[in-house]
Write a protein that holds these residues in place. Structure first.
Motif, mmCIF file in Angstrom:
data_model
loop_
_atom_site.group_PDB
_atom_site.id
_atom_site.type_symbol
_atom_site.label_atom_id
_atom_site.label_comp_id
_atom_site.label_asym_id
_atom_site.label_seq_id
_atom_site.Cartn_x
_atom_site.Cartn_y
_atom_site.Cartn_z
ATOM 1 N N GLY A 139 20.360 56.900 -20.922
ATOM 2 C CA GLY A 139 19.767 57.375 -19.683
ATOM 3 C C GLY A 139 20.783 57.435 -18.563
ATOM 4 O O GLY A 139 21.882 56.864 -18.658
ATOM 5 N N GLN A 140 20.422 58.141 -17.502
ATOM 6 C CA GLN A 140 21.291 58.269 -16.348
ATOM 7 C C GLN A 140 21.542 56.900 -15.718
ATOM 8 O O GLN A 140 20.621 56.115 -15.510
ATOM 9 N N GLY A 141 22.811 56.616 -15.419
ATOM 10 C CA GLY A 141 23.149 55.358 -14.772
ATOM 11 C C GLY A 141 22.961 54.141 -15.640
ATOM 12 O O GLY A 141 22.747 53.040 -15.128
ATOM 13 N N MET A 142 23.038 54.314 -16.956
ATOM 14 C CA MET A 142 22.863 53.195 -17.881
ATOM 15 C C MET A 142 24.238 52.616 -18.224
ATOM 16 O O MET A 142 25.139 53.337 -18.648
ATOM 17 N N ALA A 143 24.410 51.319 -18.029
ATOM 18 C CA ALA A 143 25.690 50.674 -18.313
ATOM 19 C C ALA A 143 25.459 49.205 -18.623
ATOM 20 O O ALA A 143 24.429 48.633 -18.269
ATOM 21 N N HIS A 144 26.435 48.602 -19.284
ATOM 22 C CA HIS A 144 26.376 47.155 -19.510
ATOM 23 C C HIS A 144 26.627 46.429 -18.200
ATOM 24 O O HIS A 144 25.819 45.625 -17.750
ATOM 25 N N GLY A 145 27.772 46.690 -17.590
ATOM 26 C CA GLY A 145 28.060 46.193 -16.255
ATOM 27 C C GLY A 145 28.556 44.774 -16.146
ATOM 28 O O GLY A 145 29.098 44.380 -15.121
ATOM 29 N N LEU A 146 28.361 43.967 -17.206
ATOM 30 C CA LEU A 146 28.751 42.555 -17.154
ATOM 31 C C LEU A 146 29.677 42.226 -18.329
ATOM 32 O O LEU A 146 29.490 41.242 -19.029
ATOM 33 N N LEU A 147 30.676 43.065 -18.535
ATOM 34 C CA LEU A 147 31.592 42.855 -19.663
ATOM 35 C C LEU A 147 32.578 41.749 -19.315
ATOM 36 O O LEU A 147 33.547 41.949 -18.591
ATOM 37 N N GLU A 183 31.305 34.691 -7.673
ATOM 38 C CA GLU A 183 30.740 33.380 -7.996
ATOM 39 C C GLU A 183 29.924 33.429 -9.284
ATOM 40 O O GLU A 183 29.779 32.412 -9.973
ATOM 41 N N LEU A 184 29.382 34.609 -9.612
ATOM 42 C CA LEU A 184 28.652 34.796 -10.868
ATOM 43 C C LEU A 184 29.593 35.169 -12.020
ATOM 44 O O LEU A 184 29.133 35.420 -13.127
ATOM 45 N N GLY A 185 30.895 35.206 -11.744
ATOM 46 C CA GLY A 185 31.859 35.571 -12.771
ATOM 47 C C GLY A 185 31.995 37.068 -12.972
ATOM 48 O O GLY A 185 32.519 37.509 -14.001
ATOM 49 N N LEU A 186 31.530 37.866 -11.987
ATOM 50 C CA LEU A 186 31.502 39.321 -12.121
ATOM 51 C C LEU A 186 32.366 39.970 -11.048
ATOM 52 O O LEU A 186 32.504 39.462 -9.942
ATOM 53 N N VAL A 187 32.945 41.112 -11.412
ATOM 54 C CA VAL A 187 33.755 41.882 -10.475
ATOM 55 C C VAL A 187 33.382 43.345 -10.612
ATOM 56 O O VAL A 187 33.343 43.881 -11.726
ATOM 57 N N VAL A 188 33.071 43.996 -9.477
ATOM 58 C CA VAL A 188 32.869 45.437 -9.472
ATOM 59 C C VAL A 188 34.232 46.086 -9.233
ATOM 60 O O VAL A 188 34.845 45.862 -8.188
ATOM 61 N N PRO A 189 34.747 46.861 -10.188
ATOM 62 C CA PRO A 189 36.093 47.436 -10.048
ATOM 63 C C PRO A 189 36.182 48.395 -8.868
ATOM 64 O O PRO A 189 35.170 48.966 -8.429
ATOM 65 N N LEU A 195 27.271 47.648 -10.542
ATOM 66 C CA LEU A 195 27.422 47.198 -11.926
ATOM 67 C C LEU A 195 26.806 48.189 -12.901
ATOM 68 O O LEU A 195 27.192 48.243 -14.072
ATOM 69 N N ASP A 196 25.856 48.975 -12.430
ATOM 70 C CA ASP A 196 25.144 49.917 -13.282
ATOM 71 C C ASP A 196 25.852 51.273 -13.372
ATOM 72 O O ASP A 196 25.254 52.238 -13.843
ATOM 73 N N ASP A 197 27.084 51.348 -12.922
ATOM 74 C CA ASP A 197 27.872 52.570 -12.992
ATOM 75 C C ASP A 197 28.633 52.596 -14.317
ATOM 76 O O ASP A 197 29.440 51.699 -14.584
ATOM 77 N N PRO A 198 28.407 53.598 -15.190
ATOM 78 C CA PRO A 198 29.098 53.637 -16.487
ATOM 79 C C PRO A 198 30.616 53.604 -16.384
ATOM 80 O O PRO A 198 31.294 53.118 -17.296
ATOM 81 N N ARG A 199 31.177 54.101 -15.272
ATOM 82 C CA ARG A 199 32.636 54.055 -15.123
ATOM 83 C C ARG A 199 33.141 52.618 -15.103
ATOM 84 O O ARG A 199 34.265 52.333 -15.545
ATOM 85 N N GLY A 200 32.307 51.729 -14.571
ATOM 86 C CA GLY A 200 32.717 50.329 -14.500
ATOM 87 C C GLY A 200 32.891 49.710 -15.868
ATOM 88 O O GLY A 200 33.732 48.814 -16.045
ATOM 89 N N ASP A 201 32.097 50.142 -16.861
ATOM 90 C CA ASP A 201 32.244 49.601 -18.213
ATOM 91 C C ASP A 201 33.640 49.848 -18.765
ATOM 92 O O ASP A 201 34.234 48.978 -19.404
ATOM 93 N N ILE A 202 34.163 51.053 -18.529
ATOM 94 C CA ILE A 202 35.473 51.390 -19.062
ATOM 95 C C ILE A 202 36.559 50.559 -18.383
ATOM 96 O O ILE A 202 37.486 50.055 -19.036
ATOM 97 N N VAL A 203 36.446 50.390 -17.068
ATOM 98 C CA VAL A 203 37.436 49.576 -16.360
ATOM 99 C C VAL A 203 37.346 48.120 -16.817
ATOM 100 O O VAL A 203 38.377 47.470 -17.080
#
Length: 256
Positions: A139-147, A183-189, A195-203
């Motif tokens: 679906g549109q805007g579907m991503a893992h986001g927490l790799l 603090e949650l161990g996550l970084v938005v590139p 986080l729901d941006d598929p481009r972020g999964d690749i980064v």
């Protein structure tokens, strides 16, 4: 589902017919929640319960976004992604839990310092790119986001399994600033809006591949640029040469 106290197993007596016995054992915990592994004496798959921290599960929009994503991916299956079974309110003030199939193996974070190098980085990319592509096609805007290394399980056979692939939209609903995400161990590139941006999964996958090249967790774009610069100069210092196709993929993925 029979619920027993953590770490305690219910045994059947010789005079009683065989009944379902279930027990929990503690798993990995982080700022998002505590994980419990559930086993029973049936032939069904063992389960992992992620009990969310109250400050997340009680936050406005979190549960609604998470339920919507779980529903959207209810029929989605992939051999490299752990199946999500349900989202349940546990009752008795025990909060909200995401229930998934448990994958036998070790988290990538546990073996990062020992199992690293170009071969492992290449295997990471080759196994997980198809899984992420299949997820993004749902679906549109579907991503893992927490790799992160904690959400990749290495099975005894060497397969890589992604876990907790339904969380991105729920975390996005919290509208947390970058420092709170860290603090949650996550970084938005950089250049990625959520986080729901598929481009972020690749980064994020690029960060993980670099982590396997150098044997430590690469958590920022600045650190990634520094490592890629060393790689470009041929002075990364790995035991074996990085394959050209992996080098080119990293340059495209990280846009450096």
């Amino acid at each position: 589902m029979t619920r027993c106290s953590q770490g305690a197993q219910r045994a059947d007596t010789p005079d009683e017919p065989q009944r379902l016995a279930s027990w929990y054992t503690p798993g990995w915990s982080d700022a998002i929640g505590d994980r419990l592994l559930m086993f029973d004496n049936s032939a069904s798959a063992s389960l992992e319960l992620l009990r969310f921290k109250p400050e997340l599960s009680n936050a406005s929009g979190f549960e609604d976004a998470l339920r919507q994503r779980v529903d959207e991916l209810a029929t989605f299956t992939h051999p490299s992604i752990a199946k999500v079974r349900a989202l349940e309110s546990l009752g008795d003030d025990e909060g909200l839990a995401l229930i998934s199939n448990h994958t036998v193996g070790r988290r990538l974070s546990e073996i990062l310092q020992d199992a690293h190098g170009p071969q492992f980085a290449t295997e990471l990319v080759s196994q997980l790119v198809p899984a992420l592509a299949a997820l993004q096609e749902q679906g549109q805007g579907m991503a893992h986001g927490l790799l992160t290394p904690e959400r990749i399980i290495v099975t005894p056979e060497g397969r890589l399994i992604l876990s907790e692939h339904v969380l991105a939209s729920a975390i996005d609903a919290l509208r947390l600033p970058p420092e709170k995400l860290r603090e949650l161990g996550l970084v938005v590139p950089p250049g990625v809006s959520s986080l729901d941006d598929p481009r972020g999964d690749i980064v994020q996958l690029g960060y993980l591949a670099l982590s396997l090249l150098v044997g430590r967790h690469v958590r920022s774009h600045d650190a990634a640029r520094e490592i890629v610069s060393l790689l470009n100069r041929g002075s990364l210092g790995t035991e074996s040469e990085t394959p050209g196709h992996l080098h080119r993929w990293l340059l495209r993925a990280l846009q450096v």
